[in-house]
Motif scaffolding. Structure first.
Motif, PDB file in Angstrom:
ATOM      1  N   GLU A  21      -7.018  -2.219  -3.573  1.00  0.00           N
ATOM      2  CA  GLU A  21      -7.471  -2.508  -4.937  1.00  0.00           C
ATOM      3  C   GLU A  21      -7.825  -1.229  -5.697  1.00  0.00           C
ATOM      4  OE1 GLU A  21      -7.210  -5.119  -6.967  1.00  0.00           O
ATOM      5  OE2 GLU A  21      -6.063  -5.851  -5.251  1.00  0.00           O
ATOM      6  N   GLN A  22      -8.399  -0.238  -5.008  1.00  0.00           N
ATOM      7  CA  GLN A  22      -8.674   1.053  -5.649  1.00  0.00           C
ATOM      8  C   GLN A  22      -7.371   1.723  -6.065  1.00  0.00           C
ATOM      9  OE1 GLN A  22     -10.761   2.702  -2.270  1.00  0.00           O
ATOM     10  NE2 GLN A  22     -12.710   2.717  -3.405  1.00  0.00           N
ATOM     11  N   LEU A  23      -6.367   1.624  -5.214  1.00  0.00           N
ATOM     12  CA  LEU A  23      -5.071   2.219  -5.529  1.00  0.00           C
ATOM     13  C   LEU A  23      -4.440   1.537  -6.737  1.00  0.00           C
ATOM     14  CD1 LEU A  23      -3.570   2.635  -1.931  1.00  0.00           C
ATOM     15  CD2 LEU A  23      -4.778   4.338  -3.306  1.00  0.00           C
ATOM     16  N   ARG A  24      -4.542   0.212  -6.792  1.00  0.00           N
ATOM     17  CA  ARG A  24      -3.981  -0.521  -7.942  1.00  0.00           C
ATOM     18  C   ARG A  24      -4.668  -0.099  -9.243  1.00  0.00           C
ATOM     19  NH1 ARG A  24      -3.312  -5.090  -4.310  1.00  0.00           N
ATOM     20  NH2 ARG A  24      -1.077  -5.376  -4.088  1.00  0.00           N
ATOM     21  N   GLU A  25      -5.996  -0.006  -9.214  1.00  0.00           N
ATOM     22  CA  GLU A  25      -6.738   0.403 -10.411  1.00  0.00           C
ATOM     23  C   GLU A  25      -6.377   1.830 -10.815  1.00  0.00           C
ATOM     24  OE1 GLU A  25      -8.584  -1.439 -12.531  1.00  0.00           O
ATOM     25  OE2 GLU A  25      -7.814  -3.054 -11.268  1.00  0.00           O
ATOM     26  N   ARG A  26      -6.243   2.707  -9.848  1.00  0.00           N
ATOM     27  CA  ARG A  26      -5.879   4.095 -10.138  1.00  0.00           C
ATOM     28  C   ARG A  26      -4.474   4.155 -10.732  1.00  0.00           C
ATOM     29  NH1 ARG A  26      -6.747   6.924  -5.017  1.00  0.00           N
ATOM     30  NH2 ARG A  26      -8.906   6.394  -5.413  1.00  0.00           N
ATOM     31  N   LEU A  27      -3.562   3.329 -10.215  1.00  0.00           N
ATOM     32  CA  LEU A  27      -2.202   3.296 -10.745  1.00  0.00           C
ATOM     33  C   LEU A  27      -2.192   2.748 -12.168  1.00  0.00           C
ATOM     34  CD1 LEU A  27       0.796   3.785 -10.370  1.00  0.00           C
ATOM     35  CD2 LEU A  27       0.963   1.577  -9.223  1.00  0.00           C
ATOM     36  N   ARG A  28      -2.971   1.714 -12.424  1.00  0.00           N
ATOM     37  CA  ARG A  28      -3.078   1.192 -13.796  1.00  0.00           C
ATOM     38  C   ARG A  28      -3.541   2.292 -14.750  1.00  0.00           C
ATOM     39  NH1 ARG A  28      -5.266  -3.399 -11.159  1.00  0.00           N
ATOM     40  NH2 ARG A  28      -3.909  -5.189 -11.398  1.00  0.00           N
ATOM     41  N   GLY A  29      -4.573   3.013 -14.337  1.00  0.00           N
ATOM     42  CA  GLY A  29      -5.093   4.099 -15.169  1.00  0.00           C
ATOM     43  C   GLY A  29      -4.055   5.180 -15.404  1.00  0.00           C
ATOM     44  N   ALA A  85       2.971   5.908  -2.977  1.00  0.00           N
ATOM     45  CA  ALA A  85       4.126   6.674  -3.459  1.00  0.00           C
ATOM     46  C   ALA A  85       4.105   6.782  -4.985  1.00  0.00           C
ATOM     47  CB  ALA A  85       5.423   6.019  -2.986  1.00  0.00           C
ATOM     48  N   ALA A  86       3.782   5.687  -5.662  1.00  0.00           N
ATOM     49  CA  ALA A  86       3.728   5.703  -7.128  1.00  0.00           C
ATOM     50  C   ALA A  86       2.623   6.638  -7.614  1.00  0.00           C
ATOM     51  CB  ALA A  86       3.507   4.295  -7.668  1.00  0.00           C
ATOM     52  N   LEU A  87       1.472   6.587  -6.969  1.00  0.00           N
ATOM     53  CA  LEU A  87       0.369   7.482  -7.357  1.00  0.00           C
ATOM     54  C   LEU A  87       0.745   8.943  -7.117  1.00  0.00           C
ATOM     55  CD1 LEU A  87      -2.627   5.374  -6.096  1.00  0.00           C
ATOM     56  CD2 LEU A  87      -2.271   6.145  -8.456  1.00  0.00           C
ATOM     57  N   LYS A 112       0.835  -1.202   0.000  1.00  0.00           N
ATOM     58  CA  LYS A 112       0.000   0.000   0.000  1.00  0.00           C
ATOM     59  C   LYS A 112       0.872   1.254   0.000  1.00  0.00           C
ATOM     60  CE  LYS A 112      -4.241   1.822   1.982  1.00  0.00           C
ATOM     61  NZ  LYS A 112      -5.329   1.576   2.926  1.00  0.00           N
ATOM     62  N   ALA A 113       1.962   1.230   0.756  1.00  0.00           N
ATOM     63  CA  ALA A 113       2.871   2.392   0.800  1.00  0.00           C
ATOM     64  C   ALA A 113       3.486   2.649  -0.571  1.00  0.00           C
ATOM     65  CB  ALA A 113       3.959   2.163   1.846  1.00  0.00           C
ATOM     66  N   ALA A 114       3.885   1.580  -1.262  1.00  0.00           N
ATOM     67  CA  ALA A 114       4.486   1.740  -2.592  1.00  0.00           C
ATOM     68  C   ALA A 114       3.446   2.225  -3.598  1.00  0.00           C
ATOM     69  CB  ALA A 114       5.099   0.428  -3.052  1.00  0.00           C
ATOM     70  N   GLY A 139       1.047  12.258  -9.574  1.00  0.00           N
ATOM     71  CA  GLY A 139       0.197  13.405  -9.260  1.00  0.00           C
ATOM     72  C   GLY A 139      -1.261  13.013  -9.108  1.00  0.00           C
ATOM     73  N   LYS A 140      -1.506  11.779  -8.757  1.00  0.00           N
ATOM     74  CA  LYS A 140      -2.872  11.261  -8.592  1.00  0.00           C
ATOM     75  C   LYS A 140      -3.212  11.129  -7.109  1.00  0.00           C
ATOM     76  CE  LYS A 140      -3.430  10.574 -13.001  1.00  0.00           C
ATOM     77  NZ  LYS A 140      -4.312  11.408 -13.760  1.00  0.00           N
ATOM     78  N   PRO A 141      -4.509  11.108  -6.788  1.00  0.00           N
ATOM     79  CA  PRO A 141      -4.912  10.892  -5.389  1.00  0.00           C
ATOM     80  C   PRO A 141      -4.411   9.534  -4.900  1.00  0.00           C
ATOM     81  CG  PRO A 141      -6.806  11.516  -6.741  1.00  0.00           C
ATOM     82  CD  PRO A 141      -5.651  11.292  -7.673  1.00  0.00           C
ATOM     83  N   PHE A 142      -4.014   9.470  -3.647  1.00  0.00           N
ATOM     84  CA  PHE A 142      -3.448   8.223  -3.135  1.00  0.00           C
ATOM     85  C   PHE A 142      -4.111   7.720  -1.865  1.00  0.00           C
ATOM     86  CE2 PHE A 142      -0.794  11.877  -2.212  1.00  0.00           C
ATOM     87  CZ  PHE A 142      -0.700  11.870  -0.834  1.00  0.00           C
TER      88      PHE A 142
END
Length: 116
Positions: A77-85, A63-65, A58-60, A69-72
């Motif tokens: 699972e929401q974070l993973r989908e947001r990172l994919r996008g 940090a990637a999001l 979750k921390a990584a 410049g995306k909400p983190f």
């Protein structure tokens, strides 16, 4: 003082398990941020693949999001989908830029051919 490995072992040996986990999470977050920045900066950079997505903590992910410049905030699972996008958007932008550069090059070569 001994060699670096001995010193590192001594330092880690003096830390409690929670401190070591925190240090590991920060290191993973820094690595994820660096990976995103490399992907955005260089043509040779590549996005995370599915196996890497599954392994990100979750921390990584946060940090990637943040590097994108995306909400983190949110569930993993929401974070993973947001990172994919975010990666798809960045990859699409890079491809559009490459396409535009190639189009300019083709136009330039066509002009040179016309002159000959």
């Amino acid at each position: 003082l001994g060699d670096k490995e001995t010193i590192d072992s001594a330092v880690l040996g003096s830390m409690d398990e929670e401190s070591i986990r925190g240090l590991s999470a920060r290191a993973e977050a820094c690595a994820a941020t660096e990976r995103v920045e490399q992907f955005l900066r260089t043509p040779s950079g590549r996005p995370f693949d599915e196996a890497e997505f599954a392994a990100l903590s979750k921390a990584a992910l946060r940090a990637a999001l943040a590097a994108y410049g995306k909400p983190f905030s949110g569930k993993v699972e929401q974070l993973r989908e947001r990172l994919r996008g975010a990666q798809w958007q960045a990859e699409a932008r890079k491809l559009r830029e490459e396409n535009a550069a190639l189009s300019r090059r083709v136009a330039s070569l066509e002009k040179e051919l016309e002159k000959k």
